[in-house]
Design a protein around this motif. Structure first.
Motif, short mmCIF file in Angstrom:
data_model
loop_
_atom_site.label_atom_id
_atom_site.label_comp_id
_atom_site.label_asym_id
_atom_site.label_seq_id
_atom_site.Cartn_x
_atom_site.Cartn_y
_atom_site.Cartn_z
N LYS A 96 0.73 -1.09 0.11
CA LYS A 96 -0.03 -0.04 0.03
C LYS A 96 0.84 1.25 -0.15
CE LYS A 96 -3.93 -0.11 2.03
NZ LYS A 96 -4.70 0.47 0.98
N PRO A 97 0.68 2.24 -0.87
CA PRO A 97 1.55 3.18 -1.17
C PRO A 97 2.15 3.97 0.15
CG PRO A 97 0.22 3.31 -2.88
CD PRO A 97 -0.39 2.35 -1.98
N PHE A 98 3.30 4.34 0.57
CA PHE A 98 3.82 4.93 1.69
C PHE A 98 3.53 4.07 3.10
CE2 PHE A 98 2.31 8.62 -0.88
CZ PHE A 98 3.71 9.29 -0.83
N VAL A 99 2.50 3.44 3.26
CA VAL A 99 2.27 2.75 4.45
C VAL A 99 2.75 1.19 4.46
CG1 VAL A 99 0.25 1.65 6.06
CG2 VAL A 99 -0.11 3.85 4.76
N ARG A 100 2.86 0.62 3.51
CA ARG A 100 3.60 -0.60 3.49
C ARG A 100 4.11 -0.95 2.15
NH1 ARG A 100 4.14 -4.35 7.17
NH2 ARG A 100 2.49 -3.37 8.55
N THR A 101 5.32 -0.78 1.82
CA THR A 101 6.03 -0.82 0.35
C THR A 101 7.21 -1.81 0.54
OG1 THR A 101 7.40 1.26 1.18
CG2 THR A 101 5.08 1.74 0.00
N LEU A 102 7.37 -2.06 -0.76
CA LEU A 102 8.82 -3.00 -0.93
C LEU A 102 9.77 -2.15 -0.44
CD1 LEU A 102 8.10 -4.93 -4.17
CD2 LEU A 102 7.78 -5.71 -1.94
N GLU A 103 10.06 -0.85 -0.73
CA GLU A 103 11.20 0.11 -0.42
C GLU A 103 10.55 1.10 0.37
OE1 GLU A 103 15.18 1.86 -2.18
OE2 GLU A 103 13.89 1.13 -3.45
N PHE A 104 11.32 1.58 1.34
CA PHE A 104 10.84 2.87 1.90
C PHE A 104 12.19 3.54 2.64
CE2 PHE A 104 10.33 -0.76 5.02
CZ PHE A 104 10.97 -0.19 6.34
N LEU A 105 11.98 4.80 3.08
CA LEU A 105 13.04 5.50 3.55
C LEU A 105 12.80 5.63 5.11
CD1 LEU A 105 15.94 7.50 3.55
CD2 LEU A 105 13.89 9.31 3.03
N TRP A 106 13.72 5.47 6.17
CA TRP A 106 13.53 5.74 7.32
C TRP A 106 14.63 6.10 7.99
CZ3 TRP A 106 12.49 0.37 10.39
CH2 TRP A 106 13.68 -0.25 10.48
N GLN A 107 14.32 6.53 9.40
CA GLN A 107 15.35 7.20 10.17
C GLN A 107 15.34 6.07 11.15
OE1 GLN A 107 13.58 8.46 13.03
NE2 GLN A 107 15.34 8.01 14.23
N GLU A 108 16.36 5.59 11.45
CA GLU A 108 16.29 4.57 12.54
C GLU A 108 17.79 4.78 13.53
OE1 GLU A 108 15.89 -0.07 12.43
OE2 GLU A 108 17.87 0.56 11.47
N GLY A 109 17.32 4.80 14.60
CA GLY A 109 18.41 5.01 15.74
C GLY A 109 18.49 3.90 16.56
N HIS A 110 20.06 3.67 17.04
CA HIS A 110 20.53 2.34 17.55
C HIS A 110 21.35 3.04 18.78
CE1 HIS A 110 18.93 -0.69 15.14
NE2 HIS A 110 19.21 0.02 14.22
#
Length: 366
Positions: free
Chosen positions: A30-44
């Motif tokens: 589903k566009p934006f909500v659940r895609t094969l590729e997405f951009l994210w910001q992820e912290g560890h």
């Protein structure tokens, strides 16, 4: 990598924030909500103590809440995930949950206290100040381009996008209107002047002076794009040194304001005030919509009726994992969170009638 980077308490806390594209297998996209590729910001992050890790996890879910509310004008409910909904490998998962225009829930951001689960699995240890080897305490947290989908589905209407001014790439679009070449010259000069004045004051502004489309077409086009304010300038406006301002969040004539002065200081103050009004109005509309679609329930039958009606269900919960799984199986709804801000309740679980310490929110979700 943490195992290679961390050796001493002097290496802690270690905080990494990455902006990356992720590709993963999704059977139903589903566009934006659940895609094969997405951009994210992820912290560890890695910490010396459990308390520091918990503080970090809570701090980051507050950062996400603040962004959603103050910038995206999305009212979110902040809370803790249930055991079944907690991120695999985490001790606790915190979430911000938003109601979309179709009343489904969107998990708009999460923050996880990972405890020592990953450090023990990867043998990530450090030498503490007493010379003892200890496992680090970790967190991870992220938001993604799913937030873009959240903005679209929270504020959009049948005419298209409706963007909160603080995030809108174009906050004001200026539409010059003319019929003759003489009118064109004076109107374009006035439109350019207004554009330059607003841009100088930090307002993201665009003049649509294209000649291939009619003013009416342009009105509809920029409404579809979600631009918060539209300024119209015609020959009569130039003569009167005024403009017409239209708000995207109030359709039709009721959203139009006539005779607004072109005087730079007056126009700037007016535009800034209206942009804030649009921002506040979008948020208030979303709050009202959400709150009117949450049902307080006192039995499983109440919950099934609320979910069947497309609403969220809220009630005291002390059920087992099996009870939670049964609700998901029979209704399609899951526990979205146990809100940090707990409402008053009966004290009895609506499912089991056992004593309940917390209220949970159930909903269907993306």
């Amino acid at each position: 990598m943490f195992t290679q980077w961390i050796h001493s308490y002097r290496d802690l806390p270690l905080k990494i924030n990455q902006w990356v594209n992720v590709t993963r297998w999704e059977m139903r996209t589903k566009p934006f909500v659940r895609t094969l590729e997405f951009l994210w910001q992820e912290g560890h992050t890695g910490h010396a103590t459990e308390e520091e890790a918990e503080e970090e996890a809570l701090q980051m879910i507050e950062v996400y809440r603040k962004f959603a509310v103050e910038e995206a004008a999305i009212p979110v409910i902040v809370g803790r995930k249930s055991k079944l909904e907690t991120f695999a490998g985490a001790v606790r998962t915190y979430t911000i949950e938003a109601m979309m225009g179709d009343r489904k829930a969107l998990q708009a951001g999460t923050s996880h206290n990972l405890g020592q689960n990953f450090s023990r699995a990867f043998n990530t240890q450090f030498l503490d100040s007493q010379g003892e080897q200890q496992y680090i305490w970790q967190t991870s947290w992220a938001i993604s381009t799913r937030m873009v989908g959240g903005i679209i589905m929270t504020h959009g209407d049948d005419m298209g996008l409706m963007l909160p001014p603080r995030l809108a790439p174009i906050q004001v679009v200026i539409i010059p209107i003319w019929k003759t070449d003489a009118e064109k010259e004076t109107v374009l000069a006035a439109a350019t002047s207004v554009h330059d004045q607003l841009k100088k004051e930090g307002v993201r502004t665009k003049v649509d002076a294209s000649e291939q489309k009619t003013p009416g077409w342009k009105f509809n086009f920029w409404e579809m794009k979600g631009v918060p304010l539209r300024i119209e300038i015609g020959p009569r406006d130039v003569a009167n040194k005024t403009v017409v301002v239209s708000r995207r969040d109030i359709p039709g004539k009721s959203g139009k304001m006539f005779g607004i002065s072109m005087d730079p200081s007056q126009l700037h103050s007016f535009v800034i005030a209206k942009l804030q009004e649009v921002q506040d109005n979008l948020f208030n509309i979303a709050v009202s919509f959400r709150d009117s679609n949450i049902e307080d329930v006192s039995s499983f039958e109440d919950l099934k009726a609320a979910i069947a009606a497309g609403k969220w269900a809220r009630g005291p919960w002390a059920g087992s994992d099996a009870d939670e799984a049964r609700i998901k199986e029979e209704t399609g709804a899951t526990i979205r969170c146990f809100p940090f801000e707990q409402p008053s309740h009966s004290g009895r679980c609506f499912m089991t009638q056992n004593a309940a310490k917390e209220v949970a929110i159930f909903a269907k979700s993306y």
